[in-house]
Write a protein that holds these residues in place. Structure first.
Motif, PDB file in Angstrom:
ATOM      1  N   GLN A   1       0.840  -1.205   0.000  1.00  0.00           N
ATOM      2  CA  GLN A   1       0.000   0.000   0.000  1.00  0.00           C
ATOM      3  C   GLN A   1       0.874   1.255   0.000  1.00  0.00           C
ATOM      4  O   GLN A   1       0.606   2.206  -0.732  1.00  0.00           O
TER       5      GLN A   1
ATOM      6  N   ASN B   1      -2.166   9.656  -0.360  1.00  0.00           N
ATOM      7  CA  ASN B   1      -2.990   8.684   0.375  1.00  0.00           C
ATOM      8  C   ASN B   1      -4.457   8.754  -0.024  1.00  0.00           C
ATOM      9  O   ASN B   1      -5.141   7.735  -0.096  1.00  0.00           O
TER      10      ASN B   1
ATOM     11  N   THR C   1      -4.937   6.959  -3.239  1.00  0.00           N
ATOM     12  CA  THR C   1      -4.778   5.524  -3.008  1.00  0.00           C
ATOM     13  C   THR C   1      -6.057   4.964  -2.382  1.00  0.00           C
ATOM     14  O   THR C   1      -6.477   3.847  -2.695  1.00  0.00           O
ATOM     15  N   GLN C   2      -6.688   5.776  -1.546  1.00  0.00           N
ATOM     16  CA  GLN C   2      -7.985   5.388  -0.976  1.00  0.00           C
ATOM     17  C   GLN C   2      -9.075   5.393  -2.063  1.00  0.00           C
ATOM     18  O   GLN C   2      -9.858   4.450  -2.171  1.00  0.00           O
ATOM     19  N   ARG C   3      -9.079   6.440  -2.882  1.00  0.00           N
ATOM     20  CA  ARG C   3     -10.074   6.499  -3.957  1.00  0.00           C
ATOM     21  C   ARG C   3      -9.929   5.316  -4.912  1.00  0.00           C
ATOM     22  O   ARG C   3     -10.903   4.842  -5.480  1.00  0.00           O
TER      23      ARG C   3
ATOM     24  N   TYR D   1      -6.352   1.664  -0.170  1.00  0.00           N
ATOM     25  CA  TYR D   1      -6.604   1.829   1.266  1.00  0.00           C
ATOM     26  C   TYR D   1      -8.111   1.791   1.471  1.00  0.00           C
ATOM     27  O   TYR D   1      -8.850   2.362   0.656  1.00  0.00           O
ATOM     28  N   THR D   2      -8.569   1.180   2.551  1.00  0.00           N
ATOM     29  CA  THR D   2      -9.987   1.306   2.896  1.00  0.00           C
ATOM     30  C   THR D   2     -10.176   2.702   3.488  1.00  0.00           C
ATOM     31  O   THR D   2      -9.214   3.318   3.967  1.00  0.00           O
ATOM     32  N   PRO D   3     -11.417   3.237   3.491  1.00  0.00           N
ATOM     33  CA  PRO D   3     -11.633   4.546   4.115  1.00  0.00           C
ATOM     34  C   PRO D   3     -11.116   4.587   5.556  1.00  0.00           C
ATOM     35  O   PRO D   3     -10.532   5.588   5.980  1.00  0.00           O
ATOM     36  N   ASN D   4     -11.292   3.504   6.299  1.00  0.00           N
ATOM     37  CA  ASN D   4     -10.810   3.491   7.686  1.00  0.00           C
ATOM     38  C   ASN D   4      -9.287   3.548   7.776  1.00  0.00           C
ATOM     39  O   ASN D   4      -8.732   4.237   8.629  1.00  0.00           O
ATOM     40  N   GLU D   5      -8.627   2.812   6.884  1.00  0.00           N
ATOM     41  CA  GLU D   5      -7.156   2.863   6.880  1.00  0.00           C
ATOM     42  C   GLU D   5      -6.691   4.290   6.574  1.00  0.00           C
ATOM     43  O   GLU D   5      -5.719   4.781   7.138  1.00  0.00           O
ATOM     44  N   TRP D   6      -7.427   4.935   5.669  1.00  0.00           N
ATOM     45  CA  TRP D   6      -7.052   6.304   5.295  1.00  0.00           C
ATOM     46  C   TRP D   6      -7.263   7.266   6.473  1.00  0.00           C
ATOM     47  O   TRP D   6      -6.406   8.102   6.768  1.00  0.00           O
TER      48      TRP D   6
ATOM     49  N   LEU E   1     -14.716  11.297   1.133  1.00  0.00           N
ATOM     50  CA  LEU E   1     -14.198   9.946   0.889  1.00  0.00           C
ATOM     51  C   LEU E   1     -14.451   9.489  -0.548  1.00  0.00           C
ATOM     52  O   LEU E   1     -14.115   8.373  -0.913  1.00  0.00           O
TER      53      LEU E   1
END
Ligand SMILES: [Zn+2]
Length: 581
Positions: A267, A317, A320-322, A326-331, A579
Motif C-alpha cells: 500500500q 494517500n 490511493t484510498q479512492r 486503502y480502505t476509508p478506515n485505513e485512510w 471519501l
C-alpha cells in the motif's frame, strides 16, 4: 562566447555516455559541441537536482575534464565550483571529455556498478553558460551485456539508445537507467506507461499494472487531463528502499525488494507511486514562482513547499484510498497518525510552515540532533492543511466541490493559461475563492504562525470529533532518546523536559542513576512509579559529572478521530464527498 541559434535541425550538442569501468563506478562523458563562435566557452554543471532541496555539489564527482578540437588540445580552467572555461580559440567544433564518479545510491544521485547504471542527469551533464535552451542528443553506450535503456527522453532518429532533449531543463528532468531491468507496460488515461524494475523483487506484474493504472486514472480525473503521451517509472528495488523523485514525464522510486507481498508495504509503495505521479501536475507544471525556470547554481527559495509537497502528500494517500487500495478506515487512520505526529512535534511550536519551506535547504535536508525541537515537516503538516481546506471547500459548496476543483483551476490558470509559477498571494486567492472565505487569519495562525491546527472545527463538517487525551500525569518522562549503537549515550534531548531543564546533553554517556550502574536510562525511568528527582552520573568528554534531574510527565497528547453519533444530512453529504464514496 555565444552559441548560434539553431539554423539546422541537428542539435549542436551531442553527448555520448559510456561505461569503460563500471565496476569502479564511473560514467565516461563525451560532449561534442558544434557551430561555436568566439574564443571562450563556459560549461557548467548544476549543483542541485530540482525536487530535492539541497545543494549537493554534483561537480565534486567530476574528474579528468579535457577539451580538444580535432587532435589539438584546448586549454581550460575551473572558474567556479561548477564552471569550466575552455579556450576555444575560434574553433567551430570541440569535444569535451570528463568522467563522473557515481556511487551514491538514491533517487537524485547517480550510481554505476557492474550490473547497471542510473544516471541522475543534473550530476552527469554539463551545459553551455547562457545555452540552457539548446537542444541536445544523448547517446548511451551500454557496458558489455547491458541490453536496455529506460528514460522519459524521446528516441532520436530511430537510432538505438539515442535520445533527444529539446533543452537542458528537459534533459536535467530526464533520468536514465541502463542495464538489464525488467520492463513492463500498461496504458491508463490514454497514456502509455513503462515500468522499469531494477534489482529484482517479489512483485506481481499483473497486480502492479492493475493497481498503478487505477492510481493514474484517479489522478488524471483530478486535473481533467494528462499532459503526457508516455510516462516512465524507474523503480530501484533495495533491501530497504524508499523515497522518490518527480520529473516531467518520469519518476524514480525506491522500493523494498521483498515488500510487495506485505499488505502495508505494498500500500505504501502505491501511495509513493501516487505521490510522484501527482507531482507531474503539482510542482512540475503547477508550481510556485521560484520552482521553474530554475537557477541551477544555487538555492531556489520558496515559502510554498507546503503546497508543492504537502498537498501532494495529502493526495497520495487520498488517491490511493479512492483507487480502493486503502480502505476509508485505513485512510482515516493515516490522518489521525499525521495529527499525532504534527501536534506532538516540539518544533511545530517553533517553525511555521512557510519558514519550513524557505529553509528546507538548510534545515529539513540538513537535520541535526536538535531538529525535532526546532523544525516541522512541510509534508505531513502541509498534508493536514490540505485536509482542512478540502473539508472547508466541500462544506462551503454543500458537497458539490472539493480541493480537486481548486487544484484543477490553479493548474489551468497558472500552467495552461499563464504558463508561469504562482505567487503565495495568488495561490491563497484560489483557496479563498473555493473556501468562500478570507484566509488572512488562517494563514497568519497556521501557515505563517505556529498555532495548533483547528482540527475540531473542520473535522466536524464531515461529522467527526477530535478526542484529545493528555499523557499520564503520574508517569515519569525523562525526555531523551538514546543512541542506536550505544544505549548509554544520549542521542537527542527534547525541549522543556526534565533532561533539557537539568542540562543533560547530547553525547553524554550515562554511567549511573542514584548510584546504581545503568545500561539503559530509559528502561530505568520507565520502571519508576513517581515523578522523583534523580541523580545522574555522566561522562562528558572524559570528565565525570553529577546532574540532578527532576522528572516531569510527558507533554505529549494522544489525538483520535471519532464519528459523531447523529450526523446531520449535510455532515453525511460532506463525508461522502470527502471519501469520494
Ligand atoms: Zn514529493
Amino acid at each position: 562566447m555565444s552559441l548560434k541559434s539553431e539554423a539546422k535541425t541537428e542539435p549542436n550538442i551531442v553527448f555520448e555516455v559510456s561505461f569503460t569501468q563500471p565496476q569502479a563506478h564511473y560514467a565516461d562523458v563525451k560532449m561534442e559541441i558544434n557551430n561555436l563562435s568566439g574564443n571562450e566557452l563556459i560549461l557548467k554543471m548544476p549543483v542541485w537536482a530540482p525536487g530535492s532541496y539541497l545543494v549537493r555539489e554534483f561537480p565534486k564527482n567530476v574528474e579528468a575534464f579535457y577539451a580538444k578540437a580535432g587532435a589539438e588540445a584546448l586549454a581550460s580552467e575551473k572558474i567556479t565550483k561548477n564552471a569550466w572555461k575552455v579556450n576555444v580559440r575560434g574553433k567551430k567544433s570541440i569535444i569535451v571529455n570528463y568522467r563522473v564518479y557515481c556511487f551514491e545510491i538514491s533517487v537524485r544521485t547517480s550510481f554505476v556498478d557492474e550490473s547497471h547504471a542510473f544516471l541522475s542527469p543534473t550530476g552527469i551533464f554539463m551545459y553551455p553558460d547562457g545555452g540552457i535552451n539548446q537542444a541536445s542528443i544523448v547517446r548511451i553506450i551500454p557496458a558489455k551485456n547491458w541490453k536496455k535503456v529506460s528514460t522519459g527522453l524521446d528516441n532520436y532518429g530511430g537510432q538505438a539508445f539515442t535520445y533527444y532533449a529539446p533543452n537542458f531543463d528537459w534533459l536535467f528532468d530526464s533520468p536514465i537507467e541502463v542495464g538489464n531491468q525488467d520492463v513492463f507496460e500498461f496504458t491508463a488515461a490514454g497514456v502509455k506507461h513503462e515500468v522499469a524494475m531494477v534489482g529484482g523483487g517479489n512483485y506481481d506484474k499483473a497486480e502492479l499494472k492493475l493497481d498503478m493504472a487505477k492510481v493514474v486514472e484517479r489522478e488524471t480525473a483530478v486535473f481533467g487531463e494528462n499532459p503526457n503521451k508516455r510516462y516512465v517509472f524507474i523503480v530501484h528495488n533495495y533491501k530497504n528502499g524508499g523515497g522518490g523523485l518527480e520529473h516531467l514525464n518520469s519518476t524514480v522510486l525506491g522500493a523494498s525488494r521483498d515488500g510487495y507481498k506485505d499488505r502495508e508495504t505494498y500500500q505504501s509503495f502505491l501511495a509513493l507511486v501516487a505521490h510522484e505521479y501527482f507531482h507531474l501536475w503539482n510542482v512540475k507544471r503547477l508550481r510556485p514562482v521560484a520552482l521553474g525556470p530554475f537557477n541551477y547554481d544555487a538555492e531556489n527559495y520558496t515559502t510554498n513547499l507546503w503546497v508543492a509537497e504537502g498537498f501532494t502528500a495529502y493526495y497520495d494517500n487520498l488517491i490511493t484510498q479512492r483507487a480502493g487500495i486503502y480502505t476509508p478506515n485505513e485512510w482515516l487512520n493515516i490522518i489521525e497518525s499525521d495529527i499525532n505526529a504534527v501536534e506532538n512535534r516540539l518544533g511545530n511550536k517553533t517553525q511555521s510552515l512557510s519558514e519550513a519551506s524557505f529553509d528546507a535547504w538548510i534545515k529539513a535536508y540538513r537535520p541535526n540532533e536538535n531538529s525535532a525541537n526546532t523544525t516541522v515537516s512541510y509534508y505531513n503538516k502541509g498534508s493536514l492543511i490540505a485536509c482542512l481546506l478540502d473539508l472547508a471547500i466541500i462544506n462551503a459548496s454543500d458537497a458539490k466541490l472539493s480541493l480537486d476543483d481548486a487544484m484543477r483551476f490553479a493548474y489551468n490558470e497558472y500552467y495552461k493559461k499563464k504558463n508561469r509559477g504562482y505567487s503565495d498571494a495568488e495561490f491563497k486567492a484560489i483557496l479563498e475563492k473555493y473556501t468562500k472565505q478570507n484566509l488572512d487569519d488562517f494563514y497568519k495562525r497556521y501557515i505563517n504562525g505556529t498555532e495548533d491546527l483547528p482540527f475540531a472545527k473542520y473535522l466536524n463538517y464531515a461529522g467527526f470529533q477530535l478526542m484529545v487525551q493528555d499523557a499520564d500525569q503520574q508517569k515519569p518522562y525523562l525526555g531523551i532518546s538514546l543512541s542506536k549503537d550505544n544505549t548509554s549515550q544520549i542521542a537527542t534531548v527534547s525541549r522543556n523536559t526534565g533532561a533539557w531543564v537539568a542540562g543533560l546533553n547530547v553525547n553524554d554517556e550515562i554511567i549511573a542513576i542514584n548510584g546504581e550502574r545503568v545500561s539503559n536510562a530509559l528502561d530505568y525511568v520507565n520502571g519508576l512509579k513517581e515523578l522523583k528527582e534523580l541523580d545522574f552520573l555522566i561522562n562528558r568528554d572524559g570528565v565525570l559529572k553529577n546532574i540532578k534531574v527532576q522528572l516531569k510527565p510527558s507533554a505529549s497528547k494522544k489525538y483520535s478521530i471519532r464519528q459523531i453519533e447523529n450526523p446531520t444530512e449535510k455532515q453525511k453529504a460532506v463525508l461522502e464527498k470527502w471519501l469520494s464514496l
